[in-house]
Design an enzyme around this catalytic site. Structure first.
Site, PDB file in Angstrom:
ATOM      1  N   ASP A  91      38.809  64.164  43.668  1.00 42.24           N
ATOM      2  CA  ASP A  91      38.589  65.145  44.721  1.00 42.24           C
ATOM      3  C   ASP A  91      38.612  66.497  44.024  1.00 42.24           C
ATOM      4  O   ASP A  91      39.278  66.668  43.006  1.00 42.24           O
ATOM      5  CB  ASP A  91      39.708  65.020  45.767  1.00 42.24           C
ATOM      6  CG  ASP A  91      39.321  65.741  47.050  1.00 42.24           C
ATOM      7  OD1 ASP A  91      38.252  66.387  47.075  1.00 42.24           O
ATOM      8  OD2 ASP A  91      40.088  65.664  48.015  1.00 42.24           O
ATOM      9  N   ASP A 126      34.278  71.592  48.539  1.00 42.74           N
ATOM     10  CA  ASP A 126      34.053  71.893  49.950  1.00 42.74           C
ATOM     11  C   ASP A 126      35.140  72.839  50.455  1.00 42.74           C
ATOM     12  O   ASP A 126      36.094  73.129  49.748  1.00 42.74           O
ATOM     13  CB  ASP A 126      33.995  70.597  50.786  1.00 42.74           C
ATOM     14  CG  ASP A 126      35.282  69.794  50.707  1.00 42.74           C
ATOM     15  OD1 ASP A 126      35.927  69.816  49.650  1.00 42.74           O
ATOM     16  OD2 ASP A 126      35.633  69.141  51.696  1.00 42.74           O
ATOM     17  N   CYS A 279      56.802  41.430  56.913  1.00 41.10           N
ATOM     18  CA  CYS A 279      55.700  41.347  55.949  1.00 41.10           C
ATOM     19  C   CYS A 279      56.023  40.269  54.931  1.00 41.10           C
ATOM     20  O   CYS A 279      57.196  39.965  54.700  1.00 41.10           O
ATOM     21  CB  CYS A 279      55.556  42.710  55.269  1.00 41.10           C
ATOM     22  SG  CYS A 279      54.455  42.724  53.853  1.00 41.10           S
ATOM     23  N   CYS A 281      54.673  40.333  51.679  1.00 41.38           N
ATOM     24  CA  CYS A 281      54.300  40.738  50.325  1.00 41.38           C
ATOM     25  C   CYS A 281      55.465  40.454  49.370  1.00 41.38           C
ATOM     26  O   CYS A 281      56.575  40.168  49.814  1.00 41.38           O
ATOM     27  CB  CYS A 281      53.876  42.213  50.308  1.00 41.38           C
ATOM     28  SG  CYS A 281      55.240  43.393  50.238  1.00 41.38           S
ATOM     29  N   CYS A 284      58.649  42.459  50.217  1.00 40.47           N
ATOM     30  CA  CYS A 284      59.332  42.126  51.472  1.00 40.47           C
ATOM     31  C   CYS A 284      59.880  40.702  51.467  1.00 40.47           C
ATOM     32  O   CYS A 284      60.795  40.382  52.212  1.00 40.47           O
ATOM     33  CB  CYS A 284      58.386  42.341  52.642  1.00 40.47           C
ATOM     34  SG  CYS A 284      57.814  44.037  52.723  1.00 40.47           S
TER      35      CYS A 284
HETATM   36 ZN    ZN Z   1      55.635  44.052  52.378  1.00 41.81          ZN
END
Ligand code: ZN
Length: 503
Positions: A91, A126, A279, A281, A284
């Protein structure tokens, strides 16, 4: 043959969403894709972490890179400096310049710098706004358009894919004007960008974001990828994919993590308010909120950031699979019920259903049945398309008598050999009507709905629709009803329809 930087191929579509391939000099990005922000000052999450979390692309800030590394980044290249060996978008740093004031970096310098550090996808300088006052937004639109024109000789024949940011999104009319005036420039840019919406995403004003995307997609060329600046939550990403955004970037995953906040599918939670981590993942699965809270700040931030990345990636993966299966509408219906802001945006799609339907395939590969729930299910693009087909059919099907009957629970009991003089129309919730001769065509035997409790709004909508068809295509004809006793929707449907069609 190697594709030029910024070449974009669309492989699959559903609604306005698509799976595409964006070519860059470093490699190809399969879209929809999320570009996590790499902070050149603080890297709690390492480049290897990003790779392991499934991100083969990232974004960093050219202006901050210039401040931090200066010439060194030009000598070594942005991939070496960040340690990230994937596709890197930069950016320009317009927001930072806004924040710190004009610190003597010109557009020309920042464009040259992005070329010299070897960005794969780059953004012109921009002019965003720091607020949403109309005057500020107008100034942002004007200055950004001017910069986009000024940049043309600088970006010509470069190795980068260049992003044309379109501003004005806080106001429908300004965005429309801005997009129309950007149109002649689009052929010189490889990627389109929609900016000025971060504030709306942060405040859960998804309606404004969704409207802006539809406006942008109606005006700007659909063949070019569209980048949505600052989108970093699963809810908005899913919605934005369906409305034609292809790439996203955000630092949300790390900003939330630094603040002990945890991204869920339905919002953002403070870690200390969670008893359980909803979750699967790797983070988690291994830790509890208590474990995380007891760790040192740095380790906790890293782990939370990794979870947040996982949550974002999951949204992208699900959206892709839904596009592949032609089930994006059903996914939208699902996420609409995760947050009132998403529901509000979803409701608005009713006004644009014809436009949204265009990308929706009739059916894909393996025929998959429609899953229908409440009143919004009747706006399913496949139903919109089916109804249009029915109207075409009725327009050419003459008859001197109309028979109306409830659609049999087993469609093989349809009577397609009905005599030419009489048209037999089966009425049914959601689809509205199935002419006997069309029993079996998609999706007349490929839809599932809760048969024993059809919401009364769904029946009412279908009754209005069927009555309007009979009045439009068979005005003044004798109408006969048959076989709708018993319980459930057929008797309700029958009663309401008789009332509507009373001479
Ligand atoms: Zn997670």
């Amino acid at each position: 043959m190697k594709k030029p930087p910024g070449a974009f191929e669309i492989r699959e579509t559903d609604l306005l969403g698509r799976i595409g391939r964006l070519h860059t000099k470093k490699g190809t990005v399969e879209t929809p894709a999320f570009f996590p922000v790499i902070d050149v000052y603080r890297q709690e999450v390492s480049p290897e972490d990003l790779h392991r979390a499934g991100f083969k692309q990232a974004i960093t800030n050219a202006y901050l890179t210039l401040r931090r590394f200066g010439e060194e980044a030009a000598e070594k290249g942005i991939h070496t400096i960040t340690g990230f060996n994937g596709v890197i978008m930069t950016d320009s740093g317009a927001y930072q310049i806004l924040e710190y004031g004009d610190i003597g970096v010109t557009q020309e310098e920042i464009i040259e710098y992005q070329k010299r550090i070897g960005s794969d996808i780059a953004v012109i300088l921009d002019v965003p706004t720091s607020d949403t006052k109309r005057d500020s937004v107008i100034a942002s639109v004007e200055k950004t358009l001017q910069r986009a024109r000024d940049a043309l000789p600088l970006i010509k024949d470069s190795e980068q894919a260049w992003v044309l940011p379109v501003q004005g999104a806080a106001y429908q009319d300004l965005l429309e004007e801005s997009a129309k005036r950007s149109l002649p420039l689009t052929e010189h840019y490889q990627v389109l960008g929609l900016g000025g919406l971060t504030i709306f995403m942060e405040t859960y004003d998804y309606l404004t974001v969704a409207r802006a995307l539809i406006t942008a997609r109606r005006i700007l060329p659909l063949g070019k990828p569209l980048h949505l600046f600052g989108a970093g939550h699963p809810l908005i990403i899913t919605l934005a994919v369906a409305l034609g955004a292809d790439t996203f970037d955000s630092a949300s995953y790390i900003l939330y993590a630094r603040d002990d906040r945890y991204i869920t599918e339905y919002g953002v939670e403070r870690l200390d308010r969670l008893e359980y981590l909803p979750c699967n993942c790797p983070i988690c699965s291994r830790y509890t909120p208590k474990d995380l809270l007891e760790m040192g700040k740095e380790e906790r931030t890293r782990l939370l950031a990794l979870h947040n990345l996982h949550a974002i990636r999951k949204a992208i993966q699900r959206a892709k699979q839904a596009i592949k299966e032609g089930r994006l509408w059903e996914l939208l219906e699902e996420i609409a019920h995760r947050h009132p802001a998403a529901y509000e945006a979803f409701q608005m799609l009713h006004d644009h259903r014809e436009f949204i339907e265009q990308g929706s395939p009739t059916s894909k590969g393996v025929v998959r049945g429609l899953k229908l729930y409440g009143p919004e299910s009747t706006w399913h693009p496949k139903i919109t398309r089916y109804r249009r087909k029915i109207e075409d059919y009725l327009a050419g099907r003459r008859a001197s008598k109309v028979k109306l009957a409830p659609y049999p629970p087993d469609p093989s009991q349809c009577q397609p050999e009905y005599n030419d003089d009489t048209i037999l129309l089966y009425y049914v919730p959601y689809l509205g009507v199935v002419p006997a001769e069309l029993c079996g065509v998609y999706p007349t035997i490929h839809f599932n709905y809760p048969r024993r409790r059809v919401p009364s709004l769904v029946v009412a909508e279908a009754v209005d629709y069927v009555a309007s068809l009979v009045q439009k295509y068979y005005p003044g004809l004798q109408v006969e009803f048959e076989g709708a006793g018993g319980e459930g929707w057929p008797s309700l449907f029958n009663r309401l329809l008789r009332d509507k069609l009373k001479p």
